[in-house]
Write a protein that holds these residues in place. Sequence first.
Motif, short mmCIF file in Angstrom:
data_model
loop_
_atom_site.label_atom_id
_atom_site.label_comp_id
_atom_site.label_asym_id
_atom_site.label_seq_id
_atom_site.Cartn_x
_atom_site.Cartn_y
_atom_site.Cartn_z
N LEU A 119 30.88 -34.30 53.43
CA LEU A 119 32.24 -34.15 53.96
C LEU A 119 33.26 -34.19 52.82
O LEU A 119 33.02 -34.82 51.79
CB LEU A 119 32.57 -35.27 54.95
CG LEU A 119 31.73 -35.35 56.23
CD1 LEU A 119 32.28 -36.44 57.16
CD2 LEU A 119 31.69 -34.01 56.96
N SER A 120 34.38 -33.51 53.05
CA SER A 120 35.43 -33.54 52.04
C SER A 120 36.08 -34.92 52.04
O SER A 120 35.90 -35.72 52.97
CB SER A 120 36.49 -32.48 52.34
OG SER A 120 37.21 -32.86 53.49
N LEU A 121 36.85 -35.13 51.01
CA LEU A 121 37.58 -36.40 50.88
C LEU A 121 38.45 -36.63 52.12
O LEU A 121 38.42 -37.70 52.74
CB LEU A 121 38.43 -36.25 49.63
CG LEU A 121 38.93 -37.45 48.89
CD1 LEU A 121 39.05 -37.11 47.43
CD2 LEU A 121 40.25 -37.86 49.44
N GLU A 122 39.15 -35.57 52.52
CA GLU A 122 40.04 -35.67 53.68
C GLU A 122 39.25 -35.94 54.97
O GLU A 122 39.66 -36.76 55.80
CB GLU A 122 40.79 -34.34 53.79
CG GLU A 122 41.79 -34.25 54.89
CD GLU A 122 42.47 -32.88 54.86
OE1 GLU A 122 43.67 -32.85 54.67
OE2 GLU A 122 41.78 -31.85 55.01
N GLU A 123 38.10 -35.28 55.11
CA GLU A 123 37.28 -35.48 56.32
C GLU A 123 36.71 -36.90 56.35
O GLU A 123 36.65 -37.54 57.40
CB GLU A 123 36.13 -34.46 56.36
CG GLU A 123 36.60 -33.05 56.67
CD GLU A 123 35.56 -31.98 56.36
OE1 GLU A 123 35.72 -30.87 56.88
OE2 GLU A 123 34.62 -32.24 55.58
N ARG A 150 47.01 -38.08 52.40
CA ARG A 150 47.25 -37.60 51.04
C ARG A 150 48.20 -38.55 50.29
O ARG A 150 47.96 -38.92 49.15
CB ARG A 150 47.85 -36.19 51.09
CG ARG A 150 48.07 -35.56 49.71
CD ARG A 150 48.88 -34.30 49.84
NE ARG A 150 48.21 -33.30 50.65
CZ ARG A 150 47.35 -32.40 50.18
NH1 ARG A 150 47.09 -32.37 48.90
NH2 ARG A 150 46.77 -31.54 50.97
N ALA A 151 49.24 -39.00 50.98
CA ALA A 151 50.21 -39.90 50.34
C ALA A 151 49.56 -41.23 49.98
O ALA A 151 49.81 -41.79 48.92
CB ALA A 151 51.40 -40.13 51.28
N GLU A 161 44.70 -36.92 45.28
CA GLU A 161 45.46 -36.16 46.29
C GLU A 161 45.33 -34.65 46.07
O GLU A 161 45.56 -33.87 46.98
CB GLU A 161 46.94 -36.59 46.30
CG GLU A 161 47.76 -36.25 45.07
CD GLU A 161 47.52 -37.19 43.90
OE1 GLU A 161 46.62 -38.05 43.98
OE2 GLU A 161 48.22 -37.05 42.88
N LYS A 162 44.91 -34.27 44.84
CA LYS A 162 44.73 -32.83 44.58
C LYS A 162 43.33 -32.37 44.97
O LYS A 162 43.00 -31.21 44.82
CB LYS A 162 44.94 -32.55 43.08
CG LYS A 162 46.35 -32.85 42.61
CD LYS A 162 46.49 -32.52 41.12
CE LYS A 162 47.57 -33.37 40.48
NZ LYS A 162 47.07 -34.23 39.41
#
Length: 282
Positions: A119-123, A150-151, A161-162
Amino acid sequence: MLYQLSGRRAAKVTTMRERPILMLLAEKICKTFHPGTVDERIALSDVSLKLHAGDFAVVVGGNGAGKSTFLNLLAGEVTADSGTITVGGSDVTALPTHRRARHIARVFQDPSVGTAAALSLEENLAVANRRGHKRSFSLGLTQSLSEELRARIASFDLGLEKRMKTKASLLSGGQRQALSLLMAVLQRPELLLLDEHTAALDPRTAAIVMRVTEQVVREASLTTLMVTHNMQHAIDYGNRLIMMRDGRIVGDLSGDAKRAMTIEKLVATFNDEPATALTVNS
Ligand SMILES: Nc1ncnc2c1ncn2[C@@H]1O[C@H](COP(=O)(O)OP(=O)(O)OP(=O)(O)O)[C@@H](O)[C@H]1O
């Protein structure tokens, strides 16, 4: 901030600031492995510990002192022979690990344990944010949640965050451990367990992860128990220093007594001094 997503828990913590609230009460915990056999090992003898809201306790002790067993017991992975464990006012003694997840979060030594590689970081963060909610096929990753996540990760100052769409498997050990930390605290656990979570990292990365640890613990006033073999970390972090030996808590320093502790004294304590010689509190 993201932890305000959980309104009920946020309100609870606000009241904590007014008077100390007991967040962890472990009473008279005993654990013997393979009792009555040649392999019998007394891992914990009559261990009792109280942590109040916002306490950051660092646990140190030599090999076989009982640190991991104590953490495993708190997390529900090992069952005590006797004794009780109360977290945030709920008796969790008989609850299995998954039912304690509402109360307790844990970060492990291996950075790959706390995150899903595919999974991605965001997921990963979205999954962690759903912990304790009803199961759903959707991650609930709305635009506003995505921006909030992200914040929050940007505040670590690691450039993560990138990389919100990057798979966790492509992150370095330190980056993955920072992600694990944020995932562990998103739902503001009543108790955060840090299980030698910097031990697999090089000293520079370990220092970064400790900076992030300090930040997440402070920002959410988390009640935290951290096991470490790193004596410098034990001295530099937390407001309590718990020393274990032979399955017992033999020292519990806070205030001036903790501030006066040095690596030399700590090492001497474990090498020569009888357990009764340890200073207890201040
Ligand atoms: N699953 C198990 N089966 C049998 N004995 C165990 C088990 N887990 C721990 N022990 C024993 O319990 C005692 C305490 O071990 P524990 O791993 O809790 O110590 P520790 O302080 O975490 O040590 P270390 O710093 O080496 O990780 C030791 O004597 C150990 O051999």
